[in-house]
Design an enzyme around this catalytic site. Structure first.
Site, PDB file in Angstrom:
ATOM      1  N   GLN A 347      67.805  46.509  82.251  1.00 53.54           N
ATOM      2  CA  GLN A 347      68.136  47.614  81.380  1.00 53.54           C
ATOM      3  C   GLN A 347      67.175  48.730  81.740  1.00 53.54           C
ATOM      4  OE1 GLN A 347      69.750  46.537  77.575  1.00 53.54           O
ATOM      5  NE2 GLN A 347      70.978  48.104  78.567  1.00 53.54           N
ATOM      6  N   SER A 514      64.155  42.559  76.988  1.00 61.25           N
ATOM      7  CA  SER A 514      64.465  41.204  77.461  1.00 61.25           C
ATOM      8  C   SER A 514      65.926  41.097  77.896  1.00 61.25           C
ATOM      9  CB  SER A 514      64.162  40.184  76.358  1.00 61.25           C
ATOM     10  OG  SER A 514      62.789  40.231  76.041  1.00 61.25           O
ATOM     11  N   HIS A 515      66.531  42.271  78.162  1.00 64.45           N
ATOM     12  CA  HIS A 515      67.951  42.288  78.493  1.00 64.45           C
ATOM     13  C   HIS A 515      68.165  42.053  79.982  1.00 64.45           C
ATOM     14  CE1 HIS A 515      68.089  45.088  74.738  1.00 64.45           C
ATOM     15  NE2 HIS A 515      67.814  43.828  74.435  1.00 64.45           N
ATOM     16  N   VAL A 516      67.816  40.864  80.405  1.00 56.40           N
ATOM     17  CA  VAL A 516      68.038  40.489  81.801  1.00 56.40           C
ATOM     18  C   VAL A 516      69.414  39.835  81.888  1.00 56.40           C
ATOM     19  CG1 VAL A 516      65.622  40.296  82.420  1.00 56.40           C
ATOM     20  CG2 VAL A 516      66.734  38.348  81.392  1.00 56.40           C
TER      21      VAL A 516
END
Lengths: 588, 404
Positions: A347, A514-516
Site C-alpha cells: 500500500q 500491514s496491507h501486504v
C-alpha cells in the site's frame, strides 16, 4: 515421524478473519473442522480487559499481539540483484498472531473495493486504450466481478455490524454516503459513528471544494449490535486504544468477538492453538491434498488428515506454505514464468500534517476507523489521461487516538529534544491534525515473494523473502494525490502544512501499513494465477488459499473487507458447488 | 468406544435389577437431572460428570460432594430405587445415616416419587466411575452426623409438593419446579443461624459463598418486580435479558441447567415467580448526590465504569449489565457488587447468547474506600436507593477472596 490424528472433513490453517469465517460457514453446514493456529488462544474477557488494554508500551512498542520474529519472520530486499536480510523487529508491517490474528489489532476500516477493481486491467484498457498501461505494471483481472462479490461483502457486514452510510443503494446514489462505492444490496448494519472535530473540519472543507465527504466505513461500531451468530457488540467509546490493540469494549469487530464465541460451542469444531503448520501434504500425484503437517510447542510433529485443506494464514504465510509445500510453480522474475509468489503488492501511504493556532482537537479521542473521507482521487475515480500513472488513494481524516508516548506533533525544523522541543510540543499537541491518503499499490514484474536461500526458521525451513520497491507508477501517483490533499489542507486555513507523499525506496521502518497482498493470486486462468475465483487452487482442487494473498494488485483501500468477503465466497463455493461435485470448479 | 459400550451393557444389567430402563423413564430422568442441576455439585473441576469431589463451602466447614455414578464401591451402585427415594424425600442415605443439607433435600423432598424413580433410573445408566470421596470434612462438632437429628427436627419438613387448587396448572408446575427440583431457595432464601430456610422470607435473597443470591420475589425495588414473564424466561434460557446478565454462580446455573430446560417449564417458573405474593418494600431515600462519598463515587464511576455501563447506568443489553433500577444493585446486601468489582466476573455462555463478556477485576488498583464509594454512588443514582457500602465490608470480602 509425525503422529497421525483422526481424519477430519476440513483442516483450516490460521484462525484470523478468513480462517474463522470459513470454519464458521463450514461447521454450520455440518462439516467437521479442525483449525490449526500457530499462536495462542486469545479471548476478549481474559486478554483484553479494560484495566490493562490501554498500554502503549506493551502493545505498540513491545508488540504483544504480533508474531515473534524468533518464531518466524521474513527477509527483505528492494531489488532482485540484492541479498535479502531478515527483519528482526517488525516495522513497516505488523503480522498478527494467535486466534483473531491481525483481526485483533486492525484499525477496523471496512471498505469494499469498487466494481471496476475486479477487472482492473480490462477496465483501464477499455477506458484508456489497449496500450495505456505501462510495461512496468503487471496488472490483472481477478476473474470475478462485483455482482459475484457483493453478497459476500454483505455477509461480512452483517457479521461485523459495520457502521456507515450507504452511498449507492441498489444503484441509487445516497446523500451523505460515498457516491463511488458499488451498488449495495442493503444499508450498513449500524449508523455512522459520531465524528471528532478533525474529521468534521475536513468534511466541511472538502464539501466547500465540491467533493463529497462520507463517514469512513467502520467495524468499530456506533450502537449495540447482535450479529447473526448471536454475539453482541457494544458501541465504541473513542478510547483511542484501537489500532495495535485488542478492544476491551467489544466495539471493534474481530474474529474473537464476532465469530469464535459461537464457533467454539459447535461440537464439529476443534481448534489447535500454539501449533504451527509445516506444510500442506499432497499425495504422490501432487494433485490432491491429503492433510497438513504441524508441530506443537514441543516440536513434536502431527499429521492432520483431511478431505479439504483451507489455508487462511496471513498473506506471507499463505504464500510461504505454498512454496514449502510445492504447490504451483515458483515465480521467476527473470523469465516471468511461474505463479507462486507473483504480484506481491503493498500500500502507498501518504499524508499531510496541519498545524493550527486556534483549534483544539483533543487528540486522545479517537478510534481506528472513526473519520471522514473522500474518494474523488481514489482508484480510477478521476481521469488519468496524460497523468502518466494509474491508481489513487482514499483521502481521509481518521484520528486513531494520540498515543501517550509517541504522539508529539511538531513542525519540521523543531529540535528533537530540549526546551524548544518541549515548547513546540505544548504549542502543537492539541492543535495539530493530519489528513491521510491510503493509496493503491500496483504489481510489477520485480516485486514478488520467494523462499530465502540463506535464512531459515527454527525447523530449518527457508524464510519467506520479500523483493519489493515502490513502482514509478505509484510514486507519481503519490505525488499527485498528496498535492490534492494539500489543496484541501490549505483550504482549512492552518498556520502551516507539511506534505508527506511516499518517496524513494521502500524501507522496513517506519510502520506504513500491514496491507501486504498478492503472491498467490486469483484470476481467470492458471497461466497467470494460482487460484480460481472460488479461491480454489488450480493445481490441487481440494486446496483453497484464502485471504489478501489472492489480490492481483491493491487498490487505494484497506484490504480486510475484501479478504473476508473472499472467505465467504470460498466457503459458499465449497458448500454449494464443490461438495456436490468435488473437483475443479472452473475449467479452462 | 469399546469402553462406553461395555459400560452401557453393565449399567443396563444393573438397571434391570434396580430401576426402570425404559427409554421414556430414563430420558425423563435425564431431564430431571438437568432441572435439579445434579452435575453442578456432583462434579469436581475437571472431573467426570456425577463422580463427585466438588468441595462445598458452608458456614460450618467444607463438605465434598459424593460420587453418584452407579459404581458399586464408591458410588450409588448398591442403591435401590427405595434407597434413592429416601435420600431425596428424607435426607437419609443408604444404611440410615443423615445427609447434610448442603444436599438440598429440604427442596427435593417436594419431588414426586415418580420423578425420583425416573432420576434414579437415569443415574443408573451412567458409566460407573470409581472415585472415592471423603464427604465429611467438617470440624467437630459439625462432623457428628447424629447432630443432624436435631437439625432436621428444627429445620426440615418432609413431604411432597401439594398443588394449589386455586392456581393454574402452569402456576403449579412452576411452583413445583422452583420449590422442588430447581431448589431455587437453596441459594435465594434467607437462612437462620443453623442454616435452615426462613420459609416466611422465601426467595428474598441470601448471601452464600461470597455472593448475594438476590431477591427474586416480585418486590419492585429489591426484587424482580420490573421483570416480565418474558424477561425471566429470556434470562434463564439465554443468560441475558434487557436488564442483566447471569454472572457468578448463577452463570453456571444458566449454562448447565436453565438454558436446557423446556420453554414451557421456563414459562411456568416465570409465572410462579411473578405471582409469589410478595408485597414490595418501600425504597429508602437515596443518599444525596452532594454527599462527599457520592461525589467521590461519581468521579470513580466516570473513570472506571461508565465506558461499559454507560454514564447513566443503562448498560448495553446482553453485554454490560444495567445498573439503574437493578434489583441486585438495590439489595440491602452489597456482597455480589463488591465481589465483582474486586474479583471481576464472567457471564455465562449459551447457544443463544454466546459472547460471555467479563467484568475486569479492580482489586489491584482500587482501595477499599474507592470500591465502597463507587458502589455507594451506583446504589444511590439513577433511581437506585440502598444503604451505603462500608470500606470494612470491602476489606472483609477482599480478605475472604484472598483465602479462596
Amino acid at each position: 515421524m509425525a503422529t497421525k490424528l483422526p481424519h477430519t472433513d476440513v483442516a483450516i490453517i490460521g484462525l484470523g478473519w478468513t480462517g474463522a469465517i470459513v470454519a464458521s460457514e463450514l461447521t454450520a453446514a455440518g462439516l467437521d473442522v479442525v483449525a490449526i493456529e500457530r499462536g495462542p488462544w486469545r479471548d476478549t474477557a481474559r486478554d483484553f480487559s479494560i484495566a490493562s488494554v490501554p498500554d502503549e508500551l506493551r502493545y505498540v512498542h513491545r508488540q504483544e499481539l504480533m508474531l515473534r520474529t524468533a518464531q518466524n519472520t521474513v527477509t527483505v530486499r528492494n531489488d532482485p540483484s540484492e541479498t535479502a536480510l531478515p527483519m528482526r523487529n517488525w516495522g513497516s508491517f505488523h503480522p498478527g498472531n494467535g486466534t483473531g490474528g491481525a483481526g485483533n489489532h486492525w484499525a477496523g476500516i471496512t471498505f469494499r473495493f469498487q466494481p471496476q477493481e475486479f477487472r482492473l486491467k480490462s477496465y483501464l484498457q477499455e477506458r484508456y486504450g489497449p496500450t495505456a498501461i505501462s510495461d512496468e505494471l503487471t496488472l490483472q483481472d481477478w476473474g470475478t466481478d462485483w455482482n459475484e462479490m457483493e453478497p459476500f461483502y454483505t455477509a461480512f457486514d452483517r457479521i461485523v455490524g459495520t457502521s456507515g452510510k450507504a452511498g449507492n443503494l441498489r444503484g441509487q446514489i445516497q446523500e451523505g454516503g460515498n457516491p463511488f462505492e458499488g451498488p449495495r444490496s442493503e444499508e450498513y448494519p449500524t449508523k455512522p459513528l459520531r465524528q471528532p472535530y478533525g474529521p468534521v473540519l475536513f468534511a466541511k472543507a472538502a464539501a466547500e471544494m465540491g467533493y463529497r465527504p462520507f463517514p469512513v466505513p467502520s467495524s468499530l461500531i456506533s450502537e449495540p449490535y447482535t450479529n447473526p451468530l448471536g454475539v453482541t457488540m457494544g458501541p465504541c467509546t473513542f478510547c483511542g486504544f484501537c489500532t495495535n490493540y485488542g478492544c476491551a469494549n467489544y466495539s471493534k469487530a474481530s474474529p474473537i468477538v464476532n465469530i469464535l464465541p459461537a464457533l467454539v460451542r459447535r461440537q464439529n469444531f476443534t481448534a489447535r492453538t500454539n501449533s504451527e503448520v509445516l506444510k500442506v501434504l499432497t499425495d504422490s500425484t501432487g494433485k490432491k491434498a491429503t492433510g497438513v503437517l504441524f508441530a506443537d510447542t514441543s516440536g513434536e510433529e502431527w499429521e492432520q488428515p483431511a478431505d479439504l485443506v483451507v489455508v487462511g494464514a496471513f498473506t506471507f504465510e499463505n504464500v510461504r506454505l505454498m512454496l514449502l509445500s510445492g504447490i504451483g510453480k515458483p515465480y521467476d522474475p527473470s523469465t516471468g514464468e511461474g505463479t507462486t509468489g507473483r504480484n506481491y503488492c503493498y500500500q502507498t501511504a501518504n499524508g499531510v500534517q496541519l498545524f493550527f493556532d486556534d483549534k483544539n482537537f483533543n487528540p486522545f479521542i479517537g478510534g481506528g476507523a472513526v473519520g471522514m473521507g473522500i474518494d474523488e482521487f481514489n482508484n480510477d475515480n478521476f481521469d488519468h489521461s496524460g497523468l502518466g500513472f494509474f491508481g489513487g488513494g482514499s483521502i481521509r481524516v481518521t484520528p486513531i487516538g494520540a498515543a501517550p508516548i509517541s504522539y508529539r506533533p511538531v513542525p519540521p525544523g523543531t529540535p528533537a529534544w530540549g526546551k524548544e522541543w518541549k515548547k513546540a510540543t505544548v504549542k502543537n499537541y492539541l492543535s495539530a491534525m493530519s489528513i491521510g491518503c491510503e493509496a493503491s499499490s500496483y504489481a510489477t514484474r520485480n516485486n514478488y515473494l520467494s523462499l530465502d536461500p540463506t535464512y531459515t526458521d527454527r525447523f530449518g525451513r527457508p524464510l519467506l523473502r520479500i523483493t519489493f520497491d515502490f513502482p514509478e507508477n505509484d510514486l507519481k501517483m503519490a505525488q499527485y494525490c498528496t498535492s490534492k490533499v494539500a489543496d484541501i489542507a490549505r483550504h482549512m486555513g492552518p498556520r502551516q502544512i507539511v506534505e508527506n507523499p511516499m518517496k524513494g525506496h521502500w524501507n522496513t521502518v517506519p510502520y506504513q501499513s500491514s496491507h501486504v497482498v498478492g503472491g498467490f493470486i486469483m484470476g481467470e486462468n492458471p497461466a497467470n494465477s494460482c487460484v480460481n475465483k472460488y479461491l480454489q487452487s488450480w493445481d490441487v482442487p481440494n486446496l483453497f488459499v484464502v485471504g489478501a494473498s489472492a489480490f492481483p494488485q491493491n487498490p487505494g483501500y484497506n484490504p480486510t473487507g475484501t479478504a473476508a468477503a473472499l472467505a465467504f465466497k470460498a466457503a459458499d463455493a465449497i458448500k454449494n458447488i464443490y461438495l456436490k461435485d468435488p473437483g475443479p470448479m472452473v475449467r479452462t | 468406544m469399546t469402553a462406553a459400550a461395555v459400560g452401557g451393557l453393565s449399567s443396563l444389567a444393573m438397571a434391570q435389577s434396580l430401576g426402570d430402563a425404559e427409554f421414556n423413564v430414563v430420558d425423563r430422568g435425564r431431564y430431571l437431572s438437568i432441572l435439579s442441576d445434579c452435575a453442578a455439585c456432583h462434579t469436581a473441576p475437571g472431573g467426570r460428570p456425577f463422580a463427585g469431589g466438588l468441595s462445598i463451602e458452608t458456614p460450618f466447614g467444607n463438605l465434598v460432594t459424593p460420587n453418584i455414578t452407579p459404581d458399586r464401591e464408591t458410588g450409588i451402585g448398591k442403591y435401590t430405587k427405595d434407597d434413592f427415594q429416601r435420600v431425596m424425600s428424607e435426607g437419609i442415605g443408604r444404611g440410615g445415616y443423615h445427609l447434610y443439607a448442603a444436599m438440598p433435600y429440604p427442596a427435593y423432598t417436594k419431588m414426586t416419587a415418580e420423578d425420583n424413580a425416573a432420576l434414579f433410573a437415569y443415574l443408573q445408566t451412567l458409566q460407573p466411575v470409581k472415585n472415592q470421596v471423603e464427604v465429611n470434612q467438617l470440624p467437630f462438632p459439625y462432623n457428628q452426623r447424629w447432630s443432624l437429628f436435631g437439625w432436621n427436627a428444627l429445620n426440615f419438613t418432609a413431604g411432597v409438593f401439594k398443588p394449589n387448587a386455586d392456581k393454574s396448572k402452569q402456576w403449579n408446575r412452576g411452583a413445583y419446579l422452583v420449590q422442588g427440583p430447581g431448589h431455587c431457595g437453596t441459594c435465594h432464601t434467607p437462612k437462620n443461624a443453623l442454616g435452615g430456610d426462613k420459609d416466611s422470607e422465601a426467595l428474598q435473597g441470601f448471601v452464600i459463598q461470597g455472593w448475594n443470591a438476590p431477591n427474586i420475589t416480585t418486590d419492585q425495588h429489591k426484587g424482580i418486580g420490573s421483570w416480565s414473564v418474558d424477561d425471566i424466561v429470556a434470562y434463564l434460557k439465554t443468560g441475558a435479558n434487557r436488564f442483566d446478565l447471569a454472572s457468578g454462580p448463577m452463570a453456571e446455573v444458566v449454562t448447565k441447567s436453565t438454558s436446557k430446560i423446556s420453554d414451557s417449564d421456563l414459562a411456568a417458573i416465570a409465572t410462579y415467580l411473578k405471582d409469589s405474593g410478595e408485597t414490595s418494600t418501600a425504597a429508602s431515600a437515596a443518599i444525596a448526590q452532594s454527599e462527599p462519598v457520592m461525589k467521590a463515587g461519581a468521579a470513580l464511576y466516570a473513570d472506571r465504569c461508565s465506558g461499559c455501563h454507560t454514564p447513566a447506568g443503562e448498560g448495553i443489553p446482553k453485554l454490560f449489565p444495567r445498573l439503574a433500577d437493578a434489583p441486585l444493585v438495590n439489595a440491602d446486601d452489597a456482597t455480589s457488587l463488591i465481589h465483582v468489582v474486586l474479583a471481576g466476573s464472567r457471564a455465562g455462555s449459551t447457544d443463544a447468547v454466546s459472547t460471555s463478556p467479563a467484568m475486569p477485576a479492580f482489586d489491584w488498583n482500587m482501595s477499599d474506600e474507592q470500591v465502597a464509594s463507587v458502589l455507594t454512588y451506583v446504589r444511590n443514582s439513577w433511581g437506585n436507593a440502598a444503604p451505603a457500602v462500608k470500606p470494612a465490608d470491602v476489606a472483609s470480602l477482599r480478605d475472604h477472596l484472598k483465602k479462596q
